[in-house]
Every structure is written in structure tokens, then in C-alpha cells.
Enzyme design. Structure first.
Site, PDB file in Angstrom:
ATOM      1  N   ARG A  47     -20.309 -28.765  20.294  1.00  0.00           N
ATOM      2  CA  ARG A  47     -20.740 -27.398  20.039  1.00  0.00           C
ATOM      3  C   ARG A  47     -22.095 -27.444  19.347  1.00  0.00           C
ATOM      4  O   ARG A  47     -22.209 -27.778  18.171  1.00  0.00           O
ATOM      5  CB  ARG A  47     -19.694 -26.685  19.167  1.00  0.00           C
TER       6      ARG A  47
ATOM      7  N   HIS B 270     -19.654 -22.417  14.810  1.00  0.00           N
ATOM      8  CA  HIS B 270     -18.318 -22.098  15.327  1.00  0.00           C
ATOM      9  C   HIS B 270     -18.282 -20.646  15.807  1.00  0.00           C
ATOM     10  O   HIS B 270     -17.844 -20.348  16.912  1.00  0.00           O
ATOM     11  CB  HIS B 270     -17.275 -22.322  14.234  1.00  0.00           C
TER      12      HIS B 270
ATOM     13  N   TYR C  91     -21.988 -28.818   7.130  1.00  0.00           N
ATOM     14  CA  TYR C  91     -21.017 -29.898   7.360  1.00  0.00           C
ATOM     15  C   TYR C  91     -21.436 -30.906   8.439  1.00  0.00           C
ATOM     16  O   TYR C  91     -20.651 -31.791   8.774  1.00  0.00           O
ATOM     17  CB  TYR C  91     -19.644 -29.318   7.709  1.00  0.00           C
TER      18      TYR C  91
END
Length: 380
Positions: free
Chosen positions: A266, A270, A279
Site C-alpha cells: 500500500r 491506510h 510507522y
């Protein structure tokens, strides 16, 4: 068909153990498990797959922009995952039925969704923007993994009707830790249901890396349920097409369910409420950017002299037209009266719904009364 699997420390970002037909540089490979299902794919079909991926990316780009501009409440980007979605969906027959999650923009595009179908739900204008039976794709599921149970139930219905259609369900790596997905595989295996499980392993369940929840590749879980599996390069549209053909053939021929783990990434957040820089680092993102699914098909076609500037310009024009249509559908949406939220809740009217309509109507009328009082006060 299940391949040898690599321990978690090595499988997270290294994709050398996956089935692949196109390298990131566009070189054509031969894979014994995939080749029988890809040997007949022509240059025209590859160009069509390329076009689909470019158009899906344009829908995604437009959706992100519309959300940033305050026109959509939320958006779940799919940039980087176009090959998994387009390749597998293009292998489906028209009468097969797809059960996607909220990120499968490419699946519903291939199935025939209209421009407005991609934005009106995220704008809060409709629960569902299309009739699932018109495009044989279920309403995108927000509840993580729930669509796998729906797909298995549909597949068991196919069995009882004596049909040869297949149900295909899509979910992410995070969903494999949900009970619904595991329960769906138990039922699918026990009843030999004609269903294909497509796991888009995009490396993160929101901010949780896949190595935290899976110590071995996810494809290795399915054989424990008695379901054959394949781990495939999810950024290789030709490999995804071939893997899905294998899985569909398995299901359609009466052998029961099959499982595909498509290893992809990805590239964006998200959802648009997420900040992925918290992250993951830039080096990881750039490493995956070099594996871009669209660029590798272009490189392959150019190496075969099957891709020219005229074709590229036409695809870009098609993408611009589609992007404009998506934007127009969003900006031109007419918000319905709030009371209509109770329309089409049940097939038949009943007293409980009538009571809710009366209560909600009175609540809404209170706002109208307040507006009238405020206007009268200003006028005086």
C-alpha cells in the site's frame, strides 16, 4: 500447488519466494505453476490490463484529492495494489460473484461500476451506490473479514443450485487474524465450496506490520484448512491473472476452494485519516515504488515494441475523462432529505419502521422550528 514458504524474518519485504511472470524491470519469466494459465495472454490483452490499472489509479488519485478538499468524508487508497485487483478480477466470468472489501476499487471497476459508484458512499449520500446483481459484485464491506463468510455462503448456494459459477472474496493481511476469515475457510473446506480467497498482503494492517501477526507467509495457513494456496507477486498483473485462473479452475471443476496470497504494498495511507510516515520509513516506500505494477507492464510491452506514444496518450486521455466523470459525480451529488435514510431498509413496511419514521421526523422538524424562530428574531 502450495509452494515452499520462507520464515517471517525473510518474507516481509523480500518477494523472491513468490510466483512471478514479470520482473520489476518488465522481463518475462517462466513459472511452472503459472505458465499454463498465462501462455495464451496476448499483447492486446496486456495493453488492456495496463489501461485498466492506469484508470483505477486515476480513480484513486481523484478520490484522495476529493477527500482532501472536503468533498468526501473518507477514502481508502489502493495505489500500488492495482495489479492484484485488476489481474484477479479480469479472470472472473461475468456470472461469477465478487465480495470485495472497502479498498477494492479495481475489482469493482473491472466488474462495471460507474463513476458515481466510487464516491457517493464515501460522501455519505447512499448506503450502496449500485445494485450488486447488476455487476455481480457485493457492496464493499467495511467490517474486516465479514465478506469472506458472505462469499462462502453464496458459493454454497451455487452448489445447491447446481451452477458452475464461483464466488471470489477479497481481504487484506490483517483480516486473516479475524475469526470470520478462519471460520469462512472452515466452512469452505468442509463443504468443498466453489470460492476463491484473495488476500492482498499489502504489508500493513493499518500500522501493524505483517510480520507481527504472521510468523510465516499467510499462504501457508490455507493448507491447514485443506485448501490449496499460492503465494504470488501482487505487483505482477500477469501473475495475478494466471493465479486467479488457476484458483477459479480449481473451484469450478469441483475441487473446492483455493487461496491466493498476493504480495503487494500500500503506497499511500491506510485511509485518508492515517499518517503512514509514523510507522514506516522512506527507504521502504521507495523500495516498493521501484516495483510499481503499472511501470513493469509498460517496460515489458515497450521491450516487445507493443507500446508506443500514441497508445500512452490514448490511455491518458481515457484516464482524464474518467477522472473528470468521478469528480463531476461527486460535486454534482444532491443530498437527499435526512428522513430518506429509512427508505429501503426492509423489503416490506412495518410498524416498527413507521414508529422510527415518526420519531425521526419530529426530531428533524425541531430543527426547522429553530430555524424559523431564528429568522423571525433577525427580522424583528
Amino acid at each position: 500447488m502450495t509452494r515452499t514458504l520462507t520464515p517471517a524474518a525473510e518474507f516481509a519485504t523480500d518477494t523472491e519466494d513468490v510466483a512471478r511472470l514479470l520482473t520489476p524491470e518488465g522481463e518475462r519469466l517462466t513459472d511452472p505453476s503459472l505458465e499454463p494459465f498465462a501462455a495464451d495472454v496476448t499483447a492486446d490483452e496486456l495493453r488492456s490490463l495496463y489501461r485498466d490499472m492506469v484508470l483505477v489509479r486515476r480513480i484513486d488519485t481523484e478520490g484522495v484529492a476529493l477527500q482532501r478538499q472536503g468533498q468526501l468524508g473518507l477514502w481508502a487508497p489502493c495505489q500500488g495494489q492495482e495489479a492484484t485487483q485488476v489481474g484477479t478480477a479480469r479472470a472472473l466470468r461475468t456470472d461469477d460473484f465478487a465480495f470485495p472489501s472497502y479498498r477494492e476499487i479495481g475489482v469493482n471497476f473491472v466488474r462495471g461500476a460507474a463513476p458515481e459508484d466510487f464516491v457517493l458512499s464515501w460522501r455519505g449520500e447512499a448506503h450502496s451506490t449500485f445494485d450488486p446483481h447488476e455487476i455481480n459484485s457485493a457492496v464493499p464491506q467495511i467490517i474486516i473479514g465479514a465478506q469472506t463468510l458472505h462469499a462462502v455462503g453464496y458459493a454454497m448456494g451455487i452448489q445447491r443450485d447446481g451452477g458452475d459459477q464461483v464466488a471470489a472474496t477479497y481481504f487484506g493481511d490483517g483480516a486473516t487474524s479475524q475469526g470470520d476469515v478462519n471460520e469462512a475457510m472452515v466452512f469452505a473446506s468442509s463443504f468443498g465450496a466453489p470460492v476463491v480467497f484473495v488476500c492482498s498482503n499489502n504489508q500493513y494492517a493499518i500500522s501493524e506490520p505483517v510480520t507481527v501477526q504472521a510468523k510465516f507467509p499467510i499462504a501457508g495457513r490455507a493448507p491447514g484448512f485443506g485448501i490449496p494456496s499460492m503465494r504470488v507477486d501482487g505487483n505482477d498483473v500477469l501473475a495475478c491473472l494466471a493465479a486467479m485462473r488457476w484458483a477459479l479452475d480449481n473451484a469450478r471443476s469441483g475441487k473446492g476452494p483455493a487461496f491466493i496470497e498476493a504480495v503487494t504494498y500500500r503506497m499511500g495511507p491506510h485511509t485518508t485519516s492515517d499518517d503512514p510516515t509514523r510507522y514506516r520509513d522512506k527507504e521502504e516506500v521507495e523500495r516498493w515504488r521501484r516495483r510499481d505494477p503499472i511501470a513493469r507492464v509498460e517496460a515489458h510491452l515497450r521491450a516487445r515494441d507493443e507500446f508506443d506514444d500514441e497508445f500512452a496518450a490514448q490511455v491518458q486521455a481515457d484516464a482524464d475523462e474518467l477522472g473528470a466523470a468521478v469528480r463531476a459525480a461527486c460535486l454534482g451529488a444532491v443530498t437527499r432529505d435526512p428522513i430518506t435514510i429509512l427508505d429501503h431498509v426492509y423489503a416490506e413496511p412495518h410498524s416498527g419502521l413507521d414508529e422510527q419514521r415518526t420519531t425521526f421526523g419530529a426530531y428533524l422538524a425541531g430543527f426547522a422550528a429553530d430555524d424559523r424562530d431564528a429568522s423571525a428574531e433577525v427580522a424583528s
